[in-house]
Design a protein around this motif. Structure first.
Motif, mmCIF file in Angstrom:
data_model
loop_
_atom_site.group_PDB
_atom_site.id
_atom_site.type_symbol
_atom_site.label_atom_id
_atom_site.label_comp_id
_atom_site.label_asym_id
_atom_site.label_seq_id
_atom_site.Cartn_x
_atom_site.Cartn_y
_atom_site.Cartn_z
ATOM 1 N N VAL A 187 36.105 72.230 19.799
ATOM 2 C CA VAL A 187 35.859 71.429 18.585
ATOM 3 C C VAL A 187 36.946 70.363 18.410
ATOM 4 N N ARG A 188 38.152 70.639 18.885
ATOM 5 C CA ARG A 188 39.238 69.641 18.748
ATOM 6 C C ARG A 188 38.957 68.423 19.628
ATOM 7 N N TYR A 189 38.417 68.634 20.843
ATOM 8 C CA TYR A 189 38.060 67.496 21.709
ATOM 9 C C TYR A 189 36.917 66.686 21.096
ATOM 10 N N VAL A 190 35.988 67.401 20.471
ATOM 11 C CA VAL A 190 34.871 66.703 19.819
ATOM 12 C C VAL A 190 35.424 65.799 18.722
ATOM 13 N N VAL A 191 36.361 66.323 17.938
ATOM 14 C CA VAL A 191 36.952 65.534 16.844
ATOM 15 C C VAL A 191 37.752 64.350 17.404
ATOM 16 N N GLU A 192 38.567 64.621 18.419
ATOM 17 C CA GLU A 192 39.411 63.560 19.003
ATOM 18 C C GLU A 192 38.588 62.421 19.605
ATOM 19 N N THR A 193 37.539 62.787 20.353
ATOM 20 C CA THR A 193 36.762 61.764 21.070
ATOM 21 C C THR A 193 35.631 61.185 20.225
ATOM 22 N N GLY A 194 35.242 61.914 19.202
ATOM 23 C CA GLY A 194 34.064 61.473 18.442
ATOM 24 C C GLY A 194 32.758 61.674 19.193
ATOM 25 N N ILE A 195 32.839 62.373 20.323
ATOM 26 C CA ILE A 195 31.625 62.673 21.111
ATOM 27 C C ILE A 195 31.140 64.063 20.719
#
Lengths: 423, 423
Positions: free
Chosen positions: B368-376
């Motif tokens: 979920v942190r990568y989703v938040v960081e990338t907006g993907i």
């Protein structure tokens, strides 16, 4: 009565006519039975083998061993030496498979008691034949090996698998092969080096008959599910039925057959029906071998499964089967090689489609003139036999240019002759 | 006694621990039996359905219809009105499938007498459940339709197919699903919108038992071969067994479940086990609909088959299934969308590999942190139901960002709390 000539723009070119033939074919698997019963002109004292027919003395290596093995297998000689003697004396003859509408996998040795798949064009049309897959063992007759294990396996195929499978296939009333082949291209097969999906799709078609097959049902299921290559043989016979449809159109420069013996590579062209144009054996451009082998260990011992390429399958559909990448130089190479084949073919298949290319039809109908113009010769997905027999790998091979050049020149010579005669 | 702390470089991160769990799972199809017998806590007066559990009054449209239909099907009410009344009075309860280790396809309605596939982790490990594929007809209970034909088909599944299939599966001793799933990715399946190869590969595994299945053998063969979607249900239950292995690792930001109801989209995350973070329904980015429909006709009525994406399959493996291109915006879009998923996942699968990407493992473990960081946010391959029920197409949908943002914030809040406590 007034004869009206068709308008020039409506007249088919010879190559269009040839391709229309291929596209009208409807190969159906209708039977499995002994070659001697199934193949017109087949007899006990005749061995069919891959490639343009040669004199017996021209066969060498694994292909020679396989021919000798089949003579012993047929009970015509007790051992290799007396089998050779029988062939030397002309008591047993050798001929190229395709003279008999048969196609040979690798050495392609086909003798009278071996069961063959029978593929028919539509109902009651032309037939083509191919032996059964010998199984997953690297040592097989058609990879140039003759020993007791090979013989026992051939007998099991003839005594158990062939009759039971024939019964099941006959019960189905015949199985249309194009729908299976179309689907298989969407499931990772290119129908030459990879037949995994098609083998299962065929199994699905015969399942109701298999359920009723009685005592040999489970032997049949074991045979059909043990490996992933069963379908190659029906695919080859289907390709033969399809490509036969292209043959004999005057003036057509479309390739109707490609085949190898241990000695040479041959091409047939529609406008010069029955004539082989031969050249040197192909070169491997990419391959993967069993651990411990190098490409120096490879031995050519024939092969006619490249009839699939002639029908727009195999290497001409390789982007359908990226799983083969380790054998074929990687994904990008496969895309490049498959793309190149559009430059040497007359059309695209309306039925065999490549998912990666946006469902573009496979490049179909090799035109010897395009091969000569572009200098691009066909690529082929082929199995690799070892110097001592057995399968040691698979790869991507390139056909020699010379037979295509010779075929184009021969077509030009006829065309010039006609023009001269017409003056 | 001296306690030795592990060296920092050897200590697993919480996310590594979660993924190691997933990778240790060994899902096996061990049974098919009625939900009431198979699912712990299941009872006749309980209906399971897709998505985070909601109050009965929150269910609407096709999902509501399917819930009502199942109450009639179980004999708890004679018609839709009295079924609604029974639910209103609390005589029948509704709960989210995943509270019971069940996963729901589309509306995902599961009631006590419906047969479910039982997938077990290793021998004697955790189990997950999923109803049987209702068949190829567009009108199915789980696409929000309740009528006599739907009811008759459900009874046929419960009376004939479920018991016969259960018997066959039990006879095999259980079928390891990972080998089938691995192979299917090489045969054009991504195991969510396409399960063609896997369905046949499973059939191959159970063939010997099928041959001995007696009177219901041929009904079973017809059911298993009529469509290409049978395997989706075992795949979903396998994905649930795998993703359960990731749950409950303190501090882990890996997504362990995604699910939809008719009202919202929900995400669960490893470090906050059992908690749903919900947001708006997904958006379709690409789709193909049955002729005559537009996307305005689409209706969300739930769906938990996106558990396959959580396990690194489905849209996370879409380049394995270029055949889906018409539904997913074309080949280049599929390559792009599949590639993007590597940016939001913790690792690549050591077992599920993508031929087109040179056998790179599928992107696995949505962080979920990568989703938040990338907006993907994750892409998902999903079936599309129509406003009046029934399947009207399929497409590629994008998850809403908000649940991932909320989950990341909740993890951060705990982490801050721990840090504060630790001072």
């Amino acid at each position: 009565m007034t004869a009206v000539a068709p308008a020039p723009e409506l007249a088919s070119s010879p190559n269009d006519t040839a391709l229309a033939g291929l596209q009208a074919a409807e190969p159906r698997l209708v039977d499995v039975r002994p070659a001697g019963d199934a193949i017109p002109g087949m007899r006990r004292s005749l061995v069919l083998t891959s490639g343009p027919t040669m004199a017996w003395s021209d066969y060498s290596g694994g292909q020679r061993t396989a021919i000798l093995g089949s003579v012993i297998y047929e009970g015509l000689a007790p051992d290799l030496e007396s089998a050779a003697a029988a062939l030397d004396r002309g008591e047993v003859d050798v001929a190229g498979c395709q003279d008999y509408s048969c196609v040979g996998s690798l050495a392609g040795v086909t003798s009278a008691s071996m069961p063959v798949v029978v593929v028919e064009d539509g109902v009651g049309g032309e037939r083509a034949f191919c032996t059964l897959f010998e199984g997953e063992l690297p040592n097989r007759l058609n990879y140039g090996v003759w020993d007791n294990a090979v013989a026992d396996n051939l007998r099991f195929l003839a005594d158990v698998i062939g009759p039971a499978l024939g019964e099941v296939i006959r019960q189905t009333g015949g199985i249309a092969l194009l729908p299976i082949m179309q689907r298989a291209l969407r499931q990772g097969d290119e129908l030459h080096s990879r037949n995994t999906a098609a083998s299962l799709l065929l199994l699905r078609e015969i399942m109701p008959a298999l359920l009723a097959a009685g005592e040999h049902g489970s032997a049949l299921v074991s045979y059909l599910t043990a490996g992933d290559y069963f379908f190659l043989r029906p695919a080859m016979a289907a390709a033969k039925v399809m490509t036969k449809r292209m043959a004999g159109v005057p003036g057509s420069s479309i390739v109707t057959s490609m085949a190898m013996s241990c000695k040479s590579f041959g091409v047939q062209v529609s406008g010069l029906d029955g004539q082989w144009f031969t050249g040197p054996l192909p070169q491997f451009e990419h391959y993967k071998l069993t651990d411990g082998y190098t490409i120096a260990d490879a031995q050519f011992m024939g092969g006619e499964s490249i009839i699939t390429e002639v029908a727009g399958l195999g290497a001409f559909a390789q982007t359908a089967a990226f799983t083969l990448q380790d054998y074929q130089g990687g994904v990008q190479n496969m895309i490049g090689a498959n793309t190149d084949m559009y430059a040497i073919t007359h059309t695209t298949s309306p039925i065999f489609r490549l998912p990666f290319f946006g469902f573009r039809g496979t490049p179909t109908g090799i035109d010897v003139r395009y091969v000569v113009e572009t200098g691009i010769s066909p690529v082929m997905d082929i199995g690799i036999a070892g110097a001592h027999g057995g399968q040691i790998g698979a790869g991507l091979a390139r056909a020699p240019l010379q037979p295509f050049i010779d075929a184009a020149a021969a077509l030009d010579a006829i065309s010039t002759q006609h023009t001269t005669e017409g003056r």
